[in-house]
Design a protein around this motif. Structure first.
Motif, PDB file in Angstrom:
ATOM      1  N   THR A  50      -2.667 -13.987  -3.064  1.00 26.06           N
ATOM      2  CA  THR A  50      -1.744 -13.921  -1.965  1.00 26.06           C
ATOM      3  C   THR A  50      -2.269 -14.372  -0.510  1.00 26.06           C
ATOM      4  N   TYR A  51      -3.751 -14.391  -0.427  1.00 28.20           N
ATOM      5  CA  TYR A  51      -3.988 -15.005   0.731  1.00 28.20           C
ATOM      6  C   TYR A  51      -4.118 -16.456   0.805  1.00 28.20           C
ATOM      7  N   ILE A  52      -3.701 -17.139  -0.308  1.00 34.53           N
ATOM      8  CA  ILE A  52      -3.472 -18.655  -0.140  1.00 34.53           C
ATOM      9  C   ILE A  52      -2.076 -18.913  -0.271  1.00 34.53           C
ATOM     10  N   THR A  53      -1.379 -19.768   0.611  1.00 33.38           N
ATOM     11  CA  THR A  53      -0.125 -20.023   0.574  1.00 33.38           C
ATOM     12  C   THR A  53       0.394 -20.906  -0.894  1.00 33.38           C
ATOM     13  N   THR A  54       1.414 -20.933  -1.144  1.00 31.51           N
ATOM     14  CA  THR A  54       2.057 -21.492  -2.388  1.00 31.51           C
ATOM     15  C   THR A  54       2.358 -23.154  -1.919  1.00 31.51           C
ATOM     16  N   TYR A  55       2.198 -23.336  -0.572  1.00 29.80           N
ATOM     17  CA  TYR A  55       2.771 -24.578  -0.076  1.00 29.80           C
ATOM     18  C   TYR A  55       1.516 -25.589  -0.681  1.00 29.80           C
ATOM     19  N   GLN A  56       2.243 -26.681  -1.160  1.00 28.75           N
ATOM     20  CA  GLN A  56       1.651 -27.988  -1.780  1.00 28.75           C
ATOM     21  C   GLN A  56       0.873 -27.518  -2.654  1.00 28.75           C
ATOM     22  N   GLY A  57       1.233 -26.396  -3.695  1.00 31.63           N
ATOM     23  CA  GLY A  57       0.486 -26.162  -4.584  1.00 31.63           C
ATOM     24  C   GLY A  57      -1.061 -25.222  -4.363  1.00 31.63           C
TER      25      GLY A  57
END
Length: 81
Positions: A50-57
Motif C-alpha cells: 500500500t506504500y505504492i500507488t496502483t497508478y500505471q500499474g
C-alpha cells in the motif's frame, strides 16, 4: 585465431529489469504527488504494497521484484559496483 568468449550474465538482465521497474514506479509515485523516496523506503522496510500507488500499474510492477534482489541492486548501484 579464435574469438574471445562472450560472458553472459543473467544478473545483468535482472538488474536492468529491476532498474526499469523501479524507475517506472518512481515516476508513477511522483506523478501522483507522493514523495517517491519515502514511499519506496516504506515499502522496502515493511514490504507493504500500500506504500505504492496502483497508478500505471506501479504496485503490480514493484511486487514482481523480490525484495532481496531489489536491495542488492540498490546497494550495488549506490556503492558503484
Amino acid at each position: 585465431m579464435s574469438e574471445p568468449t562472450a560472458i553472459f550474465s543473467i544478473y545483468d538482465d535482472k538488474d536492468k529489469e529491476i532498474k526499469a521497474i523501479l524507475t517506472d514506479v518512481y515516476r508513477a509515485l511522483k506523478e501522483k504527488g507522493y514523495n517517491p523516496i519515502n514511499q519506496l523506503v516504506g515499502y522496502i522496510l515493511s514490504e507493504d504494497p500500500t506504500y505504492i500507488t496502483t497508478y500505471q500499474g506501479a504496485r503490480a510492477n514493484i511486487r514482481r521484484i523480490d525484495r532481496d534482489d531489489l536491495l542488492q541492486v540498490l546497494l550495488k548501484n549506490y556503492l558503484g559496483e
